[in-house]
Design a protein around this motif. Sequence first.
Motif, mmCIF file in Angstrom:
data_model
loop_
_atom_site.group_PDB
_atom_site.id
_atom_site.type_symbol
_atom_site.label_atom_id
_atom_site.label_comp_id
_atom_site.label_asym_id
_atom_site.label_seq_id
_atom_site.Cartn_x
_atom_site.Cartn_y
_atom_site.Cartn_z
ATOM 1 N N PHE A 183 66.781 -21.004 -14.408
ATOM 2 C CA PHE A 183 66.299 -19.645 -14.965
ATOM 3 C C PHE A 183 65.191 -19.434 -14.860
ATOM 4 O O PHE A 183 63.898 -19.722 -14.863
ATOM 5 N N SER A 239 76.614 -17.950 -14.533
ATOM 6 C CA SER A 239 75.029 -17.361 -14.917
ATOM 7 C C SER A 239 73.993 -16.629 -13.777
ATOM 8 O O SER A 239 73.739 -15.877 -14.012
ATOM 9 N N ARG A 240 74.446 -18.011 -13.031
ATOM 10 C CA ARG A 240 74.494 -16.825 -11.463
ATOM 11 C C ARG A 240 74.607 -15.395 -10.803
ATOM 12 O O ARG A 240 74.552 -14.429 -10.524
ATOM 13 N N ASP A 255 72.631 -13.289 -13.406
ATOM 14 C CA ASP A 255 71.655 -12.954 -12.853
ATOM 15 C C ASP A 255 71.551 -12.340 -11.357
ATOM 16 O O ASP A 255 70.537 -11.266 -11.477
#
Lengths: 191, 451
Positions: B277, B395-396, B399
């Motif tokens: 991250f 998650s990406r 993000d």
Amino acid sequence: MKSSKVESKKSKPVLAAILLIIIIQSLLLIFMIANRQAILLSDITVILETRPIDPRSLFRGDYVRLNYNINNLQLDKLSSDRSFKINDTVYVILEQDGQYWAANAVYQKKPDTLKKQQHLIQGVVKTANVTSLNIHYGIENYFVPEGEGLKLERPKPGDKVTLEIALDKEGHAAIKALLLNGIRQYQEALF
Amino acid sequence: MNNKQFYKKLQKKIPYWQTQGWLDQEAAQHILQDAHSSIHKPHRLSLILGVMGVILIAAGAVSFFAANWQGMSKLLKLSLLFSSMAGAYLTSAYFLAGQRHPAFGQAFLLLGVLLFGNNIQLIAQIYHIDSHYPNGILLWATGALMTAIIMRSEIVMIAATLLALLWSGMEIFDFRQIHWPYLIFWTISAVFVIRQGFYLASHFILLSLCSWALFCFSSISLYASAGFIVQIYLLAGITFFILARTLKAMKYWPDFTENLSRYALLFALIFMYILSFPDLSLYSSLAHNTMDQITWLLINLGLMIFSSILLMGRLKFFQGSLPRYKLMGIIWLFILFMTLILNVYQYHDKQGVTIILINLLLFSLVIWLIYAGLAEHKPFYVNSAFIIFTITLISRYFDTFWSLMDRSLFFISGGLLLIFGGYWLEKKRRQLSKYVHQAIQEHPHAEEDGL
């Protein structure tokens, strides 16, 4: 007949192992009691001022949480070492101040000698800053019969709760008696 | 059918199978020995019910004393405490002796250990003992470990493992320290579990070590920023993984080292994922000041050198040429080491080269694990790779698109991606797992040891 003999032979090691466990664990528990009793049998006793707070433990019944005057020390008013860290073991020298005993000095090492009217109590630093220390001595909880915690937690105006503390030569402390207005409410005995 | 009945049935059937020529003498003996060894293993359901029963009894004992203690003299209280503990142990002796009912025997043994802990607490109450309270749990855990070792009891060993973790947790969270003495207790427990070949307890032992490492995170963070600790934990996971694979190749404790390698791999994957991250603010300048970069670099290098030595030792076991994917694995490890060294100095650059490299390394590790899982017939590698890939992808997505897209569009497209992506990934995972399981069935001895 033969099978019962074989079974009895097999049972013996199990029974012996279980007896060994019972003996060792009982000895550990007896050591806990004996250790405390050794302090209570000491001739050295001091009376400490306290402000009881917070009674009642869900699992252990009523208890009084005791906040002694010697729990919070102002370093500028005492003879002391320069720096203390959390979880340091410290030795506090007590001197009689009127009816009660108060802290006179605090050190990280056990002093070699004490004056005639001085006693030693051992504690552990809970919080520390440049000017003050909060120390626990292992005498901060006192368990009382069910329903009586509140009476001690919130004494009537003018009532004073004090504790008689037994000390051994190393400064280990144990509660010997709890006094309300100088009258013993609870006295510790072996059995 | 219980184990004893099964053994008796085998005793009757095997001579017939031998006369038919289906079994030779040696095989028959092995089968009977194996069946005999499992006779005295307690029945699982009885054990579970027994354990639940003793927990209720122990809870009852605690509340009984809490509610009634003012009505009893100290002598009566102590007599009750000691006799109830001894009674539980002697009952366990009765059930265990001669294998009358091992499950109840084990349950009463556990009750004895629970009452021992109860007695510690109540004696502390009766005699107003208010010293360093985690010591009470240490005493309890030590008593439990001693009982587990003397009686060779897996269920008590699990209790001792949990108690030791509780003890260490209290020391770490309430007294803010990295609690090294726990490792002495853990090592003694682990040696005993390995020697006895306890399956369930080995999982508890390994999980407790992972939990302890996580507990210590808060204490270590007093000296260093979270990012460096994550980096060290990643390296520690890799080191334990290589250590476990090396020990397995050397035929040391195969079951335990297999489990160790799995937990270590998961541990490393989790911390690599965290490190990927860019905006987690893992490197607060305040904490970082308390321990300098050189110290952290030395700790990093120490772990890297140690894992490299292990790896070289492991490579000695290969005969013939090294398969290409294993060579790729070594190159991957080398690039990771270089990236982590660079990260000690480049961590503050959120858009820097190290964060891109770490993400690329994470995705390449996923591909490598799938390949290695297929080559070595290890479904665990394939499943782990798919799980970490899915989590990283989600998650990406958050993000990247959270700030770029309209909220409603973000959630709708995210939902569609989850449904179709999840379906596709699960389909692929099942295909690969099926392939691996088929390969294992066709070549049961073909499993090769990984890196």
